[in-house]
Write an enzyme that holds these catalytic residues in place. Sequence first.
Site: not given
Length: 285
Positions: A121, A142, A154, A192
Amino acid sequence: MREIKTILVLGLGAMGNGIAHVAAQSGYKTHVYDVSEEFLNRGMTTIRKNLERGLKKGRITTEEIDAIMSRITPFTDLTKASEGVDFVIEAVFENIEVKVELFAHLNEVLPSDIIFASNTSSISLSLLGGSSGRPENFIGMHFFNPVPVKNLVEIIRGLLTSDETYEIAKMLSSKFGKEYITAKDSPGFVVNRILVPMLNEAVFAVQEGLATPEDIDKGMVLGTNMNMGPLALLDLVGLDTALMVSNVFYEQFQDSKYRVPELLKQMVASKLLGRKTKRGFYTYD
């Protein structure tokens, strides 16, 4: 495009067991690796429990659950776990040395055309890809926690990731029943990058006595239509994981907006890590 039949998932923690769950449920033979029988047993138990939630709601049958579980084979021997696999998804904790060591070992035992994907991440995909010995066949996938429920992946291309590797990652994401977005190789990618400062700001609000954790979460759920408040989300993710990611962001960006709240550091030092230790911003039975 090459056919993928067997997937190896590295790590059977919260993310890994969810990835193994959706891989096996999508019909793939799934090898899972972790360092101990205890971790493997815990992960396999979690997968079955999550499947049985669907049984109670009439979404799946006992026979289907047994068929899914039969497609998952656990290993504590990484070399044996690698036999016959067509695609690797790494989901160990956010420690670059551990990830690099795993990929270096796999690079020695697997053919060079086997694709390695990382669920990282926050760590650079180009860095991991370069250390893997196969940067063209390396990509980021991800997933989001809990993987069987969250519909997003992702996909992150490293500097040398090939078009074929990218297309296969998109294909697998779709086979897993997920939507995907593509992000460039930058710490935190898209979600994130935006989420971490918000979570840290929620901790600052607690630290400063702005409101109780319950009211902070209630305000964000009712005021912004979030499914879960930021502090409850931190407890779910694990405060130690959140701290590691925040530290990576601060180091990489050198930007004060990624600074880490002192309260978060103190809670991690005190082993108040959230759901995994039964105590975080909330207490769990």
